[in-house]
Design a protein around this motif. Structure first.
Motif, PDB file in Angstrom:
ATOM      1  N   PHE A 115       0.596  -1.100   0.144  1.00 21.20           N
ATOM      2  CA  PHE A 115      -0.182  -0.047   0.104  1.00 21.20           C
ATOM      3  C   PHE A 115       0.836   1.161  -0.067  1.00 21.20           C
ATOM      4  CE2 PHE A 115      -2.627  -3.350   1.776  1.00 21.20           C
ATOM      5  CZ  PHE A 115      -3.718  -3.439   1.063  1.00 21.20           C
ATOM      6  N   ASN A 116       2.090   1.094   0.434  1.00 18.66           N
ATOM      7  CA  ASN A 116       3.159   2.172   0.424  1.00 18.66           C
ATOM      8  C   ASN A 116       4.210   2.094  -0.316  1.00 18.66           C
ATOM      9  OD1 ASN A 116       1.219   3.738   2.087  1.00 18.66           O
ATOM     10  ND2 ASN A 116       2.158   2.572   4.014  1.00 18.66           N
ATOM     11  N   GLY A 117       4.677   3.290  -0.907  1.00 22.85           N
ATOM     12  CA  GLY A 117       5.947   3.023  -1.588  1.00 22.85           C
ATOM     13  C   GLY A 117       5.829   2.305  -2.988  1.00 22.85           C
ATOM     14  N   ARG A 118       7.110   2.041  -3.463  1.00 18.55           N
ATOM     15  CA  ARG A 118       7.052   0.860  -4.861  1.00 18.55           C
ATOM     16  C   ARG A 118       6.697   0.001  -4.715  1.00 18.55           C
ATOM     17  NH1 ARG A 118      12.393   2.250  -8.027  1.00 18.55           N
ATOM     18  NH2 ARG A 118      11.530   0.983  -9.179  1.00 18.55           N
ATOM     19  N   ALA A 119       6.395  -0.674  -5.735  1.00 18.99           N
ATOM     20  CA  ALA A 119       6.072  -2.434  -6.163  1.00 18.99           C
ATOM     21  C   ALA A 119       7.205  -3.113  -5.733  1.00 18.99           C
ATOM     22  CB  ALA A 119       5.137  -2.405  -7.376  1.00 18.99           C
ATOM     23  N   PRO A 120       7.200  -3.966  -5.016  1.00 15.03           N
ATOM     24  CA  PRO A 120       8.260  -4.995  -4.923  1.00 15.03           C
ATOM     25  C   PRO A 120       8.797  -5.432  -6.294  1.00 15.03           C
ATOM     26  CG  PRO A 120       6.503  -5.998  -3.980  1.00 15.03           C
ATOM     27  CD  PRO A 120       6.028  -4.606  -4.461  1.00 15.03           C
ATOM     28  N   ILE A 121       8.179  -5.952  -7.105  1.00 13.65           N
ATOM     29  CA  ILE A 121       8.491  -6.263  -8.523  1.00 13.65           C
ATOM     30  C   ILE A 121       7.547  -5.353  -9.412  1.00 13.65           C
ATOM     31  CG2 ILE A 121       8.537  -7.981 -10.240  1.00 13.65           C
ATOM     32  CD1 ILE A 121       8.865  -9.959  -7.771  1.00 13.65           C
ATOM     33  N   THR A 122       8.147  -4.917 -10.591  1.00 18.45           N
ATOM     34  CA  THR A 122       7.410  -4.072 -11.354  1.00 18.45           C
ATOM     35  C   THR A 122       7.229  -4.899 -12.751  1.00 18.45           C
ATOM     36  OG1 THR A 122       9.293  -2.938 -12.422  1.00 18.45           O
ATOM     37  CG2 THR A 122       8.090  -1.761 -10.544  1.00 18.45           C
ATOM     38  N   GLU A 123       6.188  -4.408 -13.554  1.00 16.37           N
ATOM     39  CA  GLU A 123       5.975  -4.920 -14.904  1.00 16.37           C
ATOM     40  C   GLU A 123       7.343  -4.950 -15.784  1.00 16.37           C
ATOM     41  OE1 GLU A 123       5.183  -4.807 -19.155  1.00 16.37           O
ATOM     42  OE2 GLU A 123       5.562  -3.073 -17.979  1.00 16.37           O
ATOM     43  N   ARG A 124       7.952  -3.677 -15.770  1.00 14.33           N
ATOM     44  CA  ARG A 124       9.104  -3.646 -16.530  1.00 14.33           C
ATOM     45  C   ARG A 124      10.283  -4.419 -16.262  1.00 14.33           C
ATOM     46  NH1 ARG A 124      10.775   2.431 -17.395  1.00 14.33           N
ATOM     47  NH2 ARG A 124      10.357   2.272 -19.426  1.00 14.33           N
ATOM     48  N   GLN A 125      10.331  -4.774 -14.722  1.00 10.83           N
ATOM     49  CA  GLN A 125      11.416  -5.943 -14.338  1.00 10.83           C
ATOM     50  C   GLN A 125      11.102  -7.280 -14.957  1.00 10.83           C
ATOM     51  OE1 GLN A 125      10.870  -4.782 -10.188  1.00 10.83           O
ATOM     52  NE2 GLN A 125      13.053  -4.715  -9.935  1.00 10.83           N
ATOM     53  N   ILE A 126       9.780  -7.519 -14.977  1.00  7.79           N
ATOM     54  CA  ILE A 126       9.254  -8.941 -15.268  1.00  7.79           C
ATOM     55  C   ILE A 126       9.495  -9.058 -16.974  1.00  7.79           C
ATOM     56  CG2 ILE A 126       7.378 -10.497 -15.492  1.00  7.79           C
ATOM     57  CD1 ILE A 126       8.680 -10.403 -12.750  1.00  7.79           C
ATOM     58  N   ARG A 127       9.359  -7.910 -17.664  1.00 12.49           N
ATOM     59  CA  ARG A 127       9.290  -8.080 -19.284  1.00 12.49           C
ATOM     60  C   ARG A 127      10.500  -8.824 -19.904  1.00 12.49           C
ATOM     61  NH1 ARG A 127       8.925  -2.222 -21.521  1.00 12.49           N
ATOM     62  NH2 ARG A 127       7.634  -1.654 -19.722  1.00 12.49           N
ATOM     63  N   PRO A 128      11.699  -8.545 -19.576  1.00  9.01           N
ATOM     64  CA  PRO A 128      12.740  -9.440 -19.938  1.00  9.01           C
ATOM     65  C   PRO A 128      12.830 -10.919 -19.716  1.00  9.01           C
ATOM     66  CG  PRO A 128      13.730  -7.732 -18.575  1.00  9.01           C
ATOM     67  CD  PRO A 128      12.309  -7.510 -18.526  1.00  9.01           C
ATOM     68  N   ILE A 129      12.249 -10.978 -18.550  1.00 10.74           N
ATOM     69  CA  ILE A 129      12.206 -12.588 -17.960  1.00 10.74           C
ATOM     70  C   ILE A 129      11.166 -13.276 -18.826  1.00 10.74           C
ATOM     71  CG2 ILE A 129      11.778 -14.129 -16.376  1.00 10.74           C
ATOM     72  CD1 ILE A 129      12.703 -11.882 -14.268  1.00 10.74           C
ATOM     73  N   ALA A 130       9.942 -12.751 -19.288  1.00  8.19           N
ATOM     74  CA  ALA A 130       8.851 -13.256 -19.812  1.00  8.19           C
ATOM     75  C   ALA A 130       9.359 -13.543 -21.224  1.00  8.19           C
ATOM     76  CB  ALA A 130       7.518 -12.319 -19.869  1.00  8.19           C
ATOM     77  N   ALA A 131      10.217 -12.651 -21.854  1.00  6.44           N
ATOM     78  CA  ALA A 131      10.626 -12.933 -23.165  1.00  6.44           C
ATOM     79  C   ALA A 131      11.731 -13.892 -23.249  1.00  6.44           C
ATOM     80  CB  ALA A 131      11.413 -11.500 -23.535  1.00  6.44           C
ATOM     81  N   GLU A 132      12.134 -14.598 -22.166  1.00  6.20           N
ATOM     82  CA  GLU A 132      13.085 -15.664 -22.268  1.00  6.20           C
ATOM     83  C   GLU A 132      12.286 -17.051 -22.544  1.00  6.20           C
ATOM     84  OE1 GLU A 132      15.513 -18.312 -22.488  1.00  6.20           O
ATOM     85  OE2 GLU A 132      16.467 -16.756 -22.084  1.00  6.20           O
ATOM     86  N   PRO A 133      12.462 -17.705 -23.715  1.00 10.80           N
ATOM     87  CA  PRO A 133      11.680 -18.687 -23.936  1.00 10.80           C
ATOM     88  C   PRO A 133      11.802 -20.144 -22.889  1.00 10.80           C
ATOM     89  CG  PRO A 133      13.195 -18.648 -25.645  1.00 10.80           C
ATOM     90  CD  PRO A 133      13.577 -17.559 -24.572  1.00 10.80           C
ATOM     91  N   ASN A 134      13.140 -20.142 -22.365  1.00  9.26           N
ATOM     92  CA  ASN A 134      13.431 -21.307 -21.588  1.00  9.26           C
ATOM     93  C   ASN A 134      13.075 -21.230 -20.122  1.00  9.26           C
ATOM     94  OD1 ASN A 134      15.374 -22.854 -19.641  1.00  9.26           O
ATOM     95  ND2 ASN A 134      16.067 -23.590 -21.403  1.00  9.26           N
ATOM     96  N   TRP A 135      12.174 -21.976 -19.584  1.00  6.67           N
ATOM     97  CA  TRP A 135      11.360 -21.704 -18.310  1.00  6.67           C
ATOM     98  C   TRP A 135      12.318 -21.877 -17.033  1.00  6.67           C
ATOM     99  CZ3 TRP A 135       6.367 -24.854 -18.349  1.00  6.67           C
ATOM    100  CH2 TRP A 135       5.312 -23.874 -19.084  1.00  6.67           C
ATOM    101  N   GLU A 136      13.685 -22.616 -17.270  1.00 10.25           N
ATOM    102  CA  GLU A 136      14.717 -22.866 -16.237  1.00 10.25           C
ATOM    103  C   GLU A 136      15.514 -21.485 -16.207  1.00 10.25           C
ATOM    104  OE1 GLU A 136      15.049 -24.928 -13.927  1.00 10.25           O
ATOM    105  OE2 GLU A 136      13.209 -25.948 -14.627  1.00 10.25           O
ATOM    106  N   LYS A 137      15.501 -20.986 -17.390  1.00 16.37           N
ATOM    107  CA  LYS A 137      16.239 -19.658 -17.303  1.00 16.37           C
ATOM    108  C   LYS A 137      15.580 -18.760 -16.637  1.00 16.37           C
ATOM    109  CE  LYS A 137      19.541 -20.582 -21.092  1.00 16.37           C
ATOM    110  NZ  LYS A 137      19.726 -20.230 -22.566  1.00 16.37           N
ATOM    111  N   GLN A 138      14.174 -18.654 -16.973  1.00 18.84           N
ATOM    112  CA  GLN A 138      13.098 -17.720 -16.156  1.00 18.84           C
ATOM    113  C   GLN A 138      13.238 -17.617 -14.891  1.00 18.84           C
ATOM    114  OE1 GLN A 138       9.245 -18.177 -17.740  1.00 18.84           O
ATOM    115  NE2 GLN A 138       9.562 -17.490 -19.782  1.00 18.84           N
TER     116      GLN A 138
END
Length: 61
Positions: free
Chosen positions: A21-44
């Protein structure tokens, strides 16, 4: 972003994060974007673990 490209366990971890409820989100969409672009689930998983500093476990109690 297409979250369907994330490994199912990572999707679940993101969906069940504790609300914040206060401050920044612990994980942002911008941080997840490159992880979602990785096709290998183990690397993700390794990249997500590095991002969160977790051992692949969430504190959903």
């Amino acid at each position: 972003m297409n979250l369907c490209n994330l490994a199912p366990d990572l999707q679940e971890e993101l969906l069940f994060q504790k609300p914040y409820f206060n401050g920044r989100a612990p994980i942002t969409e911008r941080q997840i974007r490159p992880i979602a672009a990785e096709p290998n689930w183990e690397k993700q998983r390794r990249r997500f673990k590095k991002l969160t500093g977790s051992a692949g476990r969430s504190d959903r109690d």
